[in-house]
Structure formats: C-alpha cells, structure tokens
Design a protein around this motif. Structure first.
Motif, PDB file in Angstrom:
ATOM      1  N   SER A  58      43.542  15.518 134.943  1.00  0.00           N
ATOM      2  CA  SER A  58      44.112  14.181 135.127  1.00  0.00           C
ATOM      3  C   SER A  58      45.337  14.302 136.015  1.00  0.00           C
ATOM      4  CB  SER A  58      44.498  13.585 133.773  1.00  0.00           C
ATOM      5  OG  SER A  58      45.559  14.339 133.192  1.00  0.00           O
ATOM      6  N   GLU A  59      46.064  13.193 136.168  1.00  0.00           N
ATOM      7  CA  GLU A  59      47.272  13.244 136.982  1.00  0.00           C
ATOM      8  C   GLU A  59      48.321  14.173 136.383  1.00  0.00           C
ATOM      9  OE1 GLU A  59      48.818   9.400 137.744  1.00  0.00           O
ATOM     10  OE2 GLU A  59      47.101   8.721 138.898  1.00  0.00           O
ATOM     11  N   THR A  60      48.279  14.334 135.078  1.00  0.00           N
ATOM     12  CA  THR A  60      49.269  15.189 134.416  1.00  0.00           C
ATOM     13  C   THR A  60      48.735  16.584 134.114  1.00  0.00           C
ATOM     14  OG1 THR A  60      48.585  14.295 132.266  1.00  0.00           O
ATOM     15  CG2 THR A  60      50.448  13.222 133.377  1.00  0.00           C
ATOM     16  N   GLU A  61      47.423  16.749 134.057  1.00  0.00           N
ATOM     17  CA  GLU A  61      46.857  18.069 133.812  1.00  0.00           C
ATOM     18  C   GLU A  61      46.273  18.626 135.102  1.00  0.00           C
ATOM     19  OE1 GLU A  61      43.888  20.552 130.852  1.00  0.00           O
ATOM     20  OE2 GLU A  61      43.557  18.410 131.112  1.00  0.00           O
ATOM     21  N   SER A 223      59.638  25.762 133.685  1.00  0.00           N
ATOM     22  CA  SER A 223      59.619  24.514 134.442  1.00  0.00           C
ATOM     23  C   SER A 223      60.310  24.674 135.793  1.00  0.00           C
ATOM     24  CB  SER A 223      60.297  23.401 133.639  1.00  0.00           C
ATOM     25  OG  SER A 223      60.266  22.186 134.344  1.00  0.00           O
ATOM     26  N   ARG A 235      52.523  20.586 138.715  1.00  0.00           N
ATOM     27  CA  ARG A 235      51.769  20.048 137.577  1.00  0.00           C
ATOM     28  C   ARG A 235      51.652  21.045 136.429  1.00  0.00           C
ATOM     29  NH1 ARG A 235      46.421  16.906 138.748  1.00  0.00           N
ATOM     30  NH2 ARG A 235      45.887  18.650 140.100  1.00  0.00           N
ATOM     31  N   GLN A 238      55.155  21.639 132.814  1.00  0.00           N
ATOM     32  CA  GLN A 238      55.155  21.584 131.352  1.00  0.00           C
ATOM     33  C   GLN A 238      54.324  22.748 130.872  1.00  0.00           C
ATOM     34  OE1 GLN A 238      57.008  19.367 129.568  1.00  0.00           O
ATOM     35  NE2 GLN A 238      57.750  18.853 131.620  1.00  0.00           N
TER      36      GLN A 238
END
Length: 245
Positions: A58-61, A223, A235, A238
């Motif tokens: 996804s956009e975050t993963e 990070s 990405r 995190q």
C-alpha cells in the motif's frame, strides 16, 4: 544454505576510524555516506507482475525491497555476510535466492542458487551465506537476487517478482578492529556506519535489536537511516517487526 530470519534492524550516528580502502568522511547523524566512487546498476524494489500472485503493498507498506543504499552496493568485512530485504504481505509460494560473482571481463557466474518456502517468513527477512558458498573474495563485486516465485512448476518469468543488490568485501584496518573491540554494540554500529560498512552495520543493529527489542533509540536511528539521502528507503522508516521464524 542456512537462512537467517531478521528479527529487526535499527539506526545510525558517527565516530571516525580507519579502513584499508579509501572511504569518505563519515555520517551526519544517521546519514550513511558510502564511498562516492562506489555504485552498481540495480533494482531495489519489486515491480508488478501479471497472474494470480500479488503483493498486498500500500502507500504505507513498501513492496519487496532489497535493503541496500541508493548506490545499490554495500561493503562488508565478512567472508560470508548477511543480506537483507523487506518481504510484504503476498500470496507467492516460494523465494529463490541467487548469488552471482563478477568476473574480470565483467561477465557474471552463478555461484549459488536456492529455493526457500515463503510460509512463516518475517517482514524483515534475510539470508546469511554459509559454508555452501565459498568465502567472498576481497575487491570482487557480487550480485544477489531475491525472487518471489508464484508457481515453482511454472517458469513464466512474467510471474516472477524480484529485487537485487550488490556486496563487496573489503579489509578492515587494524585500527578499526581495535576500536570495535573496545566499543559497545551501538558504538560498534556507529563505527561501522562511519566507515561505510553497510552490511556489517546492519548486522550489528539486528543483533542489538534482538537483545533490546523495545529500544526507542534503535527505532529512531532506523528511521533516520532509512530517510538518509544516500539510502532513501523512506517507506521503510517505520521499523518492520519480524512476524515469522
């Protein structure tokens, strides 16, 4: 070949020690700075394939990602280093790991190839070269490839998702070795990072994270490292947790 499941990684700072190859001045905070003349073409992030197998990114993963700097190549002093990648949610069946040695005429020779089941593997995955692979030769570049195989019985390359990175073995100076002996694990990481030893630094942080899984300092450094200009794996900023084993 023995696979090592990464439990988790960490981040960066700076300290100065000598290395027997020409390396640039070190880090600003967690800004990993590899040698300016070091680079290889590569493919750090997997691309979409057609067919039944998909990656649930996804956009975050992130997608399947080789954890290497922007230069696509990292240095190590280890004869058999550990190599790292991010493994997203997916419905592929198998991982194929391949290692190629660069020859003097710039051709490549496949020196190791193995298949590993995907079930139960962690998000932050890795493989340690073992006795089935000859020790890496100093000054020689090796290309490693991680491929997700949809159907092991179907050779269709359009259904294979892959990433690649490079590794080169170098020799540490006596001064560097002595500094590491007297340092704490996080200090060792800082020394290795300062000297541009990508794989050694990551392995040191993985081992530290195993012992200190709730360390906020390690999480912050991870990070910073992933967002560094010479790394740019934003990405992955995190820190993923190992869910397999």
């Amino acid at each position: 070949m023995t696979s090592l499941y990464s439990r988790s990684l960490s981040r960066m700072l700076a300290i100065v020690v000598g290395l027997s190859v020409a390396l640039p001045a070190g880090l600003a905070g967690a800004n990993f700075t590899p040698p300016s003349n070091l680079g290889r073409p590569g493919n750090r992030e997997g691309a979409a394939t057609r067919g039944a197998c998909k990656v649930q990114a996804s956009e975050t993963e992130p997608d399947l990602t080789a954890i290497v700097p922007v230069s696509n190549i990292g240095l190590t002093t280890a004869t058999r280093p550990t190599l790292y990648w991010y493994l997203p949610s997916n419905n592929y069946q198998e991982i194929q790991f391949s290692l190629y040695q660069t020859k003097e005429d710039n051709t490549e020779a496949l020196i190791y190839d193995t298949q590993l089941p995907l079930a139960g593997r962690p998000r932050l995955d890795s493989l340690t070269l073992d006795g089935k692979v000859a020790p890496l030769i100093e000054g020689v570049d090796y290309r490693w490839v991680v491929s997700l195989i949809c159907n092991p019985n179907d050779p269709d390359p359009s259904q294979v998702r892959y990433v690649e990175g490079w590794v080169r073995r170098v020799t540490a100076s006596p001064g560097l070795s002595e500094s590491l002996k007297a340092a704490t694990p996080l200090q060792q990481f800082e020394i290795l990072a300062e000297n541009g030893l990508w794989y050694d630094a990551l392995t040191t942080l993985v081992e530290f994270q195993q012992k200190q899984p709730t360390s906020s300092e390690a999480a912050a450094k991870w990070s910073e490292l992933m967002n560094a200009q010479s790394v740019r794996l934003n990405r992955l900023s995190q820190q993923p947790q190992a869910t397999g084993g």
